[in-house]
Enzyme design. Sequence first.
Site, PDB file in Angstrom:
ATOM      1  N   LYS A  74       0.810  -1.226   0.000  1.00 54.75           N
ATOM      2  CA  LYS A  74       0.000   0.000   0.000  1.00 54.75           C
ATOM      3  C   LYS A  74       0.844   1.277   0.000  1.00 54.75           C
ATOM      4  O   LYS A  74       0.465   2.267  -0.618  1.00 54.75           O
ATOM      5  CB  LYS A  74      -0.904   0.044   1.236  1.00 54.75           C
ATOM      6  CG  LYS A  74      -2.066  -0.913   1.215  1.00 54.75           C
ATOM      7  CD  LYS A  74      -2.903  -0.649   2.461  1.00 54.75           C
ATOM      8  CE  LYS A  74      -4.062  -1.575   2.601  1.00 54.75           C
ATOM      9  NZ  LYS A  74      -4.989  -1.141   3.656  1.00 54.75           N
ATOM     10  N   ASP A 111     -10.199   3.228   2.425  1.00 53.30           N
ATOM     11  CA  ASP A 111     -10.349   2.712   3.797  1.00 53.30           C
ATOM     12  C   ASP A 111     -11.093   3.686   4.710  1.00 53.30           C
ATOM     13  O   ASP A 111     -11.908   3.273   5.544  1.00 53.30           O
ATOM     14  CB  ASP A 111      -8.977   2.405   4.404  1.00 53.30           C
ATOM     15  CG  ASP A 111      -8.386   1.107   3.870  1.00 53.30           C
ATOM     16  OD1 ASP A 111      -9.172   0.219   3.477  1.00 53.30           O
ATOM     17  OD2 ASP A 111      -7.156   0.985   3.843  1.00 53.30           O
TER      18      ASP A 111
END
Length: 285
Positions: A74, A111
Amino acid sequence: MSAPAGPDRFHLAGVMGFPIAHSRSPLIHNHWMEEYGLKGAYVPVAVPPENLERALRALHPLGFAGVNLTVPLKTAAMRIVDRLDPAALGIGAANTIVVDQDGTLEGRNTDAFGFVASLREAQPELDLSRGPAVVLGAGGAARAVIYGLKEAGVPEIRVTNRTVPRAQELASEFGPGVVAHSWEEREESLRGAALLVQTTSLGMQGHAPLDLRLDALPADAIVCDIVYAPRRTPLLHAAAARGNRVVEGLGMLLHQARPAFAAWFGVMPDVTLGLRTRLDESLPR
Ligand code: ATR
């Protein structure tokens, strides 16, 4: 040339990580492909960090609409992609890659959206501007939660972490309203809080339980754990037993997937009971 549009298109997306076998994302996205009648597949791809750049650049020639990224890719992706959305920039990580028609890559982060959407789904009348939130932990998950809470207008965010400098780093990075507390202060920091969010690995299956007395937490506070295996962590059990409303971590996992699916395939999918049950049944008891 990009992949053909229309009924002949085989829709491709996936998730890259290393390891990747544990990922629940294929279950979620393949469920939606079926539900929305899209011919295609969402596949798990094991990509070690040293291959990430070549793997991402191969997405366009292979006709992939994009991928999700998980640990440890990520943050590494931030340096590779051509553009970043504000959430990826703010959180410092990209969990979604969108391949544009011209082959350029955009890094996004869904997220924070997933966390706030899950809270709102579970507690529709929750007013996030009402009072302080306490965030336990200062890792990658905490960054997304803090970004989401700030965006949603939470006036004060108390971050408490075992390694205090990490909490302090978040406080200085996310600016006014985000305050660092030591791990020893975690129980005292609950006083007057409207929301408690647990983002550490404590309480997860195979990990030590979280050691936290809830005595100082107001009875009307909402308690949220982003751990989803087990679905109801010891913290959520303890909170529910004293009358606090609780939010399980499964919702964040489901809701963070929605904007990625929408960006790739043009349909904002719903989190249905059927999908939730399927995901729940796939998790260890
Ligand atoms: P993630 O990206 O999932 O948030 P991470 O960056 O490894 O993962 O962060 C894990 C979080 O759990 C951190 O806040 C970590 O605290 P430290 O910063 O002190 O490492 C927290 N954590 C893990 N094990 C812990 C333990 N035994 N006690 C307290 N906190 C713990």
